[in-house]
Design a protein around this motif. Structure first.
Motif, PDB file in Angstrom:
ATOM      1  N   ILE A  10       0.871  -1.173   0.000  1.00  0.00           N
ATOM      2  CA  ILE A  10       0.000   0.000   0.000  1.00  0.00           C
ATOM      3  C   ILE A  10       0.908   1.222   0.000  1.00  0.00           C
ATOM      4  N   VAL A  66      -7.601  -1.253   3.532  1.00  0.00           N
ATOM      5  CA  VAL A  66      -7.011  -2.481   4.071  1.00  0.00           C
ATOM      6  C   VAL A  66      -7.913  -3.678   3.793  1.00  0.00           C
ATOM      7  N   ALA A  69      -7.343  -4.677   0.267  1.00  0.00           N
ATOM      8  CA  ALA A  69      -6.078  -5.394   0.101  1.00  0.00           C
ATOM      9  C   ALA A  69      -6.201  -6.838   0.561  1.00  0.00           C
ATOM     10  N   ILE A  76      -0.765  -8.069   3.418  1.00  0.00           N
ATOM     11  CA  ILE A  76      -0.120  -6.785   3.171  1.00  0.00           C
ATOM     12  C   ILE A  76       1.336  -6.940   3.608  1.00  0.00           C
ATOM     13  N   LEU A  79       3.905  -1.250   3.702  1.00  0.00           N
ATOM     14  CA  LEU A  79       3.159   0.005   3.779  1.00  0.00           C
ATOM     15  C   LEU A  79       4.139   1.145   3.604  1.00  0.00           C
ATOM     16  N   VAL A 117      -2.583  -1.569   9.383  1.00  0.00           N
ATOM     17  CA  VAL A 117      -1.931  -2.721   8.743  1.00  0.00           C
ATOM     18  C   VAL A 117      -1.206  -3.629   9.721  1.00  0.00           C
TER      19      VAL A 117
END
Length: 240
Positions: A10, A66, A69, A76, A79, A117
């Motif tokens: 992300i 999130v 994702a 994830i 970030l 995250v």
């Protein structure tokens, strides 16, 4: 093999400037990128980039990104908190609304991103978080009171997260750019730009790709022993 092959990242502030360069470079290096911003995007031209609306100062916006994702990719890995704004007012001229606007995006946005995250990274037992500070988070600048405060806080927040989550396999580093040629610096007074570039030992400013390549390293498996650092890319400005 590309350096970020198969990683899910992300990237905030990804519609322009440094954030856009990071998103593009990550995709070129094989990552699946969710690129978030409140500004409109151009044509990504790459199936690895998923462009989404993301207001980094809103919890609900983070929750939606999130969830997207996790639903799409199931994890994830990276970030990059690159979203940021600047203001030029000294403390005595700085009204509360402007202070809160800058802190909300530059500092609270980083906190909300990490908070959103980290639970998924904890579950996976790995992850890399790259939070954007600045040379002005290390030394004082004339005016820029709220920006100085926020970027200094990002460095401390990153160290805190680094030592807190290191036992769980999550690495957290602060990216510290110097003067970089972006739409933001294009809007700054030319004399202010000239002063900073004139104090940079290499004698010129940087390009967004200079920062993006550093972010590739910090996201990759090449940096598995790197956490809690200030990753400075500033042409020697802080060395003076």
């Amino acid at each position: 093999m590309r350096r970020l092959n198969g990683k899910v990242a992300i990237v905030t502030g990804a519609a322009m400037g440094i954030g856009a360069a990071v998103a593009r470079t990550y995709a070129d290096e094989g990552a699946w990128v969710i690129a978030g911003d409140v500004a409109p995007f151009g044509n990504a031209g790459d199936i690895h980039i998923d462009q989404v609306h993301l207001d980094v100062g809103q919890e609900a916006s983070w929750a939606a990104v999130v969830e997207r994702a996790m639903t799409t990719y199931g994890r994830i890995d990276v970030l990059v908190n690159a979203a940021g704004v600047i203001g030029y007012d000294p403390i005595h001229d700085l009204d509360l609304a402007e202070w809160e606007r800058i802190i909300r995006i530059d500092q609270t946005g980083v906190f909300l991103g990490m908070r959103a995250v980290v639970p998924h990274m904890l579950e996976a037992g790995r992850g890399s978080i790259i939070n954007f500070s600045s040379d002005w988070g290390v030394v004082g600048g004339v005016g820029v009171a709220a920006y100085n405060a926020a970027k200094g806080a990002v460095r401390s927040m990153s160290r805190n997260a680094a030592v807190t989550y290191a036992p769980s396999g999550i690495r957290v580093n602060a990216m510290v750019p110097g003067w970089i040629r972006t739409p933001l610096t294009d809007r700054q007074p030319s004399d202010a730009n000239d002063r900073v570039i004139g104090s940079t030992p290499l004698g010129h400013g940087g390009d967004p790709e200079d920062i993006a390549y550093g972010c590739v390293y910090l996201a990759s498996d090449e940096s598995t022993f790197v956490t809690g650092t200030d990753f400075v890319v500033d042409g020697g400005f802080l060395a003076v």
